[in-house]
Design an enzyme around this catalytic site. Structure first.
Site, PDB file in Angstrom:
ATOM      1  N   PHE A  68       0.693  -8.756   6.818  1.00 29.79           N
ATOM      2  CA  PHE A  68       1.718  -7.567   6.693  1.00 29.79           C
ATOM      3  C   PHE A  68       1.055  -6.250   7.023  1.00 29.79           C
ATOM      4  O   PHE A  68       0.046  -6.109   6.142  1.00 29.79           O
ATOM      5  CB  PHE A  68       2.547  -7.410   5.256  1.00 29.79           C
ATOM      6  N   GLU A  69       1.781  -5.444   7.652  1.00 32.91           N
ATOM      7  CA  GLU A  69       1.218  -4.051   7.912  1.00 32.91           C
ATOM      8  C   GLU A  69       0.780  -3.350   6.685  1.00 32.91           C
ATOM      9  O   GLU A  69      -0.115  -2.284   6.743  1.00 32.91           O
ATOM     10  CB  GLU A  69       1.753  -3.376   9.000  1.00 32.91           C
ATOM     11  N   ASN A  70       1.250  -3.272   5.452  1.00 33.99           N
ATOM     12  CA  ASN A  70       1.014  -2.574   4.673  1.00 33.99           C
ATOM     13  C   ASN A  70      -0.545  -2.758   3.895  1.00 33.99           C
ATOM     14  O   ASN A  70      -0.821  -2.385   2.869  1.00 33.99           O
ATOM     15  CB  ASN A  70       1.941  -2.532   3.245  1.00 33.99           C
ATOM     16  N   GLY A  71      -1.118  -4.202   4.184  1.00 39.91           N
ATOM     17  CA  GLY A  71      -2.283  -4.645   3.621  1.00 39.91           C
ATOM     18  C   GLY A  71      -1.996  -6.060   3.135  1.00 39.91           C
ATOM     19  O   GLY A  71      -3.121  -6.781   2.699  1.00 39.91           O
TER      20      GLY A  71
END
Lengths: 249, 249, 249, 249
Positions: free
Chosen positions: B51-54
């Site tokens: 996921f792009e938030n980490g």
């Protein structure tokens, strides 16, 4: 959503971001009115992707004028961009983009706990929090709890922000609501939907602004306005603890 | 569309089938998230999701999430890093497939989620988020769109997420999944791979704002099995994402 | 010290490092013999500072051909360096250096615990461990304990290396001795002093190599040769646990 | 040197006096580590120390450490980050003062820890470690050296840690502390600030391999107080670093 609220309130001259909207519904109406019609004021928009805005902060965090990337080549975000320009690879590889450093005047971040010096423990979702804290000229840490320094020192790998980067520490439980804080608060999704509905018109937004900002002197008043039941429902009381980590030398 | 499943449920199944076992997948919210979970539950048990938030997960969250930063998406994650970390892995070429959506698409697979004047007036959209990065850097991308004439344009107004272009370093759009069918974009043009049950070639032509080649007897998109539907309805019990009114990109 | 031992054993053709020596005494005699006299074989030396070798790994970890830095300007390390060259700041600032990516074939790292998929928890001293694991083509994780995946998932922020980057997991308690592992093993300083003394001559080194490497078939034999008393003295039995972190959603 | 304290103890005291309160200090091992601890215990209680392996401490370790990665140096740290993180803070300009040593120094404050032919034959030294980075990027540097003619050279054989040079971006050598005295390097030449008690200008001239200006009556280096000595002997109870035979850089 916070972007949209500040824009709609007329407090924003320029936005540097990869995404401005509402997790509930997509569009941010305040942002749209400002961008499309200049209402309540014109804003300058510097568009990014998540990675390029992250690299801009990271460059400042690393003390560099820029960081290179391949992301964005072939697209319009980077075309004529004030902070992104094409560069050669000095080692002869394919062309790259340079993303110029972004050094915020202030970063405001919310963490679970910090000591009085600002050494901050954060867990769960990280996103760009650490990069922002490193990059900014001044960093304000808002925490659920100010804890004795022994708590922070018991787990130095959890300290994502060293205190000497921090200008001020604010103890404000629930300060991130209606967003979540891992282990402390659940996301309150209803306000996102409600804001999405009400902010569709300028009048709706003004009503929201009065009710949730102007008429509430402080955070306790905000929580009171949410209502005891809502606060109780959102407060995490379960425990799912991290496995033990022994730091004994 | 039959009464047994919604078109969005069919799209989730099509998305799941784009994931091969052991692949590293850049997961978005909404339909791709459900598709990832479905693939894991069926033919791709060892796929890993970024996921792009980490956040990195190898199974879906235990409960429904509105955003990828919601606490249930952290619980049970194998790792929770920062945005720059997962984007770095993406840039390294460690991600096999990524899912992205948009408000407009063109025959090269360019997606626009930034701004459009297709309706005559300027409309501001939320922006790239991580989509531009995934489009630039993933091993291949799967596009998910509502199939409407104003969204399928000869040339998008703004390329937020680059499709095929000369000099592309890796990846590019492989598949486009819409409310009407599944399309192969891997050769740099739009070819029908399958039409959803009940959808005619004429419907597709009318809903596509550019010429499109359709074989004489295109196959029908495979319909969801009972198990697949059961999974989807367990994961999205209130039809927030798979109900009747799909939200765009 | 490990550098020096491998060099003195004649297994090294090229060294890329910022520092090669012995924490006990400074000089690494094996390194000196190889560098000064070509004994037992010539080595190629690529000198770095800590930051430039870190940036070389970080560049590979980020999927970039290089990273810029100001470190090293005015010194001899970067002069005529095969991996470092002067570059302009594309934004017109002072000149910089570009540090080219370093992509190891294999990274071998020691952590406290990992699950069978290689998702690894590491705490205490980090140095360049994470960068190396990200940068390498293959990463081998050696751990004190293979743990059930629920242990790793209880604290995803502690997972510094996601399993999909890991080629192999080895459970080898004490595998880092005589170096320390936070919470598991103290540093055994005496072997550093002893190696410093004995490695002063090639004969001394050969005796060390026989005693501590060639004559010991595996790690249990190594620990046995250390002696029960030494192992007991080095094993950490105290507990200084990290403060609780609640991940409940 | 009197019988009451060793010359190295005097050097620790001189090093401590280079640290001002609230400064961020890049700490090395050996004498600088003791100097940092002493400064904290006396006039600089709010100084913060960074170690190149990623550790940040605001007080010394509870027990003796051989290397900065030893477990006692992690216990009680305010943060334990990676090498690139602390080097990034250094590059950002967040570090006020750093301590470095070397095998050779020249009048511009260039240090060599890489290789030298001063004795006629080629001698390989361990290399930069973090010294080159500190020399490049700290707000100012304090050099610590054994004062011998072969080490004080008109021009060092190899500039590992750059001193003053045209175009320097920030910082540079401020002070040189040797076994004979304390020297001011801030103006780009070596000026005696004080001579250790009992040291004559002639001794210094003889031990310095380049011309050096000494005022007629240079002051004497302040001697350690009883409290200062008590601190040093508590921190280095066996005289590992402050005993009679000092180890070089």
């Amino acid at each position: 959503m916070a972007f949209d609220q500040m824009i709609a309130a007329g407090t924003v001259a320029k936005v540097i971001a990869a995404w401005v909207g509402n997790v509930a519904g997509g569009s941010g109406y305040g942002f749209r009115r400002a961008y499309e019609q200049g209402q309540p004021r014109r804003i300058v928009m510097e568009d990014h992707s998540n990675f390029t805005v992250g690299l801009a902060l990271k460059a400042a965090a690393m003390g560099l004028p820029y960081l290179p990337t391949f992301s964005g080549l072939g697209g319009d975000i980077v075309r004529g961009h004030p902070r992104i320009r094409p560069i050669d690879d000095p080692f002869g590889g394919p062309d790259l983009l340079a993303v110029g450093a972004l050094r915020p005047d202030v970063a405001i971040i919310h963490v679970q706990r910090a000591d009085a010096q600002g050494n901050a423990h954060l867990w769960g979702n990280l996103g760009l929090t650490v990069e922002a804290a490193y990059a900014a000229r001044r960093t304000i840490v808002i925490c659920e709890e100010v804890v004795p320094e022994a708590v922070i020192r018991s787990d130095p790998n959890r300290t994502v922000i060293p205190g000497f980067l921090v200008s001020a520490v604010v103890e404000e439980p629930g300060g991130a609501l209606p967003s979540s804080v891992q282990g402390y608060w659940r996301r309150d999704f209803e306000p996102f939907l409600a804001y999405h509905r009400t902010s569709r018109t300028p009048e709706g937004f003004q009503a929201w602004l009065r009710e949730w900002v102007l008429d509430l002197p402080d955070r306790p008043a905000y929580l009171q306005h949410m209502g005891q039941a809502a606060v109780a429902r959102l407060r995490v009381s379960d425990r799912r603890l991290a496995a033990e980590a022994n730091f004994a030398p | 569309m039959t009464s047994r499943y919604t078109r969005r449920e069919l799209m989730v199944v099509a998305a799941a089938r784009e994931i091969r076992d052991r692949e590293v997948v850049f997961v978005g919210m909404r339909l791709p998230l459900l598709g990832f979970g479905l693939a894991k539950a069926t033919h791709a048990p060892d796929a890993v999701g970024l996921f792009e938030n980490g956040v990195i997960r190898d199974r879906p969250a235990e409960t429904f999430i509105y955003t990828m930063g919601d606490p249930p998406n952290i619980v049970g994650a194998v790792a929770c890093l920062g945005l720059v970390d997962v984007m770095s892995l993406l840039q390294q070429g460690r991600v096999d497939v990524g899912f992205i959506g948009g408000a407009e698409v063109d025959p090269l697979g360019n997606l626009n989620t930034t701004r459009t004047s297709s309706s005559g007036a300027l409309t501001r959209l939320p922006g790239s988020g991580g989509a531009g990065d995934i489009a630039s850097l993933a091993g291949r991308t799967v596009l998910i769109m509502e199939h409407e004439p104003r969204r399928f344009r000869e040339r998008v107004d703004y390329i937020t997420s680059p499709g095929h272009f000369p000099g592309r370093r890796r990846g590019g759009p492989a598949t486009l999944i819409t409310t009407l069918g599944v399309f192969d974009l891997s050769a740099g043009r739009v070819r029908v791979a399958s039409l959803h049950p009940g959808v005619t070639p004429e419907q597709v032509r009318e809903a596509t704002g550019f010429p499109i080649t359709i074989d004489d007897h295109p196959p029908a998109t495979a319909t969801p099995s009972a198990d697949e539907l059961a999974y989807i309805r367990h994961a999205d019990p209130e039809g927030f994402w798979t109900g009747d009114s799909m939200k765009s990109g």
